[in-house]
Design a protein around this motif. Structure first.
Motif, short mmCIF file in Angstrom:
data_model
loop_
_atom_site.label_atom_id
_atom_site.label_comp_id
_atom_site.label_asym_id
_atom_site.label_seq_id
_atom_site.Cartn_x
_atom_site.Cartn_y
_atom_site.Cartn_z
N VAL A 26 0.79 -1.24 0.00
CA VAL A 26 0.00 0.00 0.00
C VAL A 26 0.82 1.28 0.00
N LEU A 27 1.99 1.29 0.56
CA LEU A 27 2.78 2.53 0.59
C LEU A 27 3.17 3.04 -0.80
N PRO A 28 3.47 2.16 -1.77
CA PRO A 28 3.78 2.67 -3.10
C PRO A 28 2.62 3.40 -3.79
N LEU A 29 1.41 3.26 -3.28
CA LEU A 29 0.25 3.96 -3.85
C LEU A 29 0.20 5.43 -3.46
N LEU A 30 0.88 5.82 -2.40
CA LEU A 30 0.78 7.18 -1.88
C LEU A 30 0.96 8.28 -2.94
N PRO A 31 2.01 8.23 -3.77
CA PRO A 31 2.20 9.32 -4.73
C PRO A 31 1.04 9.51 -5.71
#
Length: 92
Positions: A26-31
């Motif tokens: 899920v963290l790579p979705l932030l941008p």
């Protein structure tokens, strides 16, 4: 108006691998949602993790939270048995 959150995760030792798998998904979705992981801290055994996360707007944050790719990973978070505390913060 930008929003910033502090997230505190308390993870049982047996759930650390599942929690990390969730974070990796899920963290790579932030941008994509105008979000930024400003700081990520973890204690030595991985059972406590703290994130400082910012978004360009409340709407961006809500869109991130509701993204189907993120919600599809909820079973990993649940399996980890992590307890999460999400705190809205302000720059001072």
């Amino acid at each position: 108006m930008p929003v910033t959150f502090a997230l505190i995760a308390r993870i049982p030792a047996e759930g650390v691998a599942d929690f990390r798998a969730y974070e990796d998904a899920v963290l790579p979705l932030l941008p994509e949602f105008n979000g930024s992981l400003e700081r990520r801290l973890r204690n030595s055994d991985g059972t406590i993790e703290m994130h400082i996360v910012s978004f360009a707007s409340e709407a961006d944050f809500l869109n991130y939270r509701n993204d189907p790719r993120r919600t599809a990973q909820a079973s990993l978070l649940e399996k980890s048995s992590a307890t999460l505390e999400l705190l809205p913060m302000a720059n001072v």
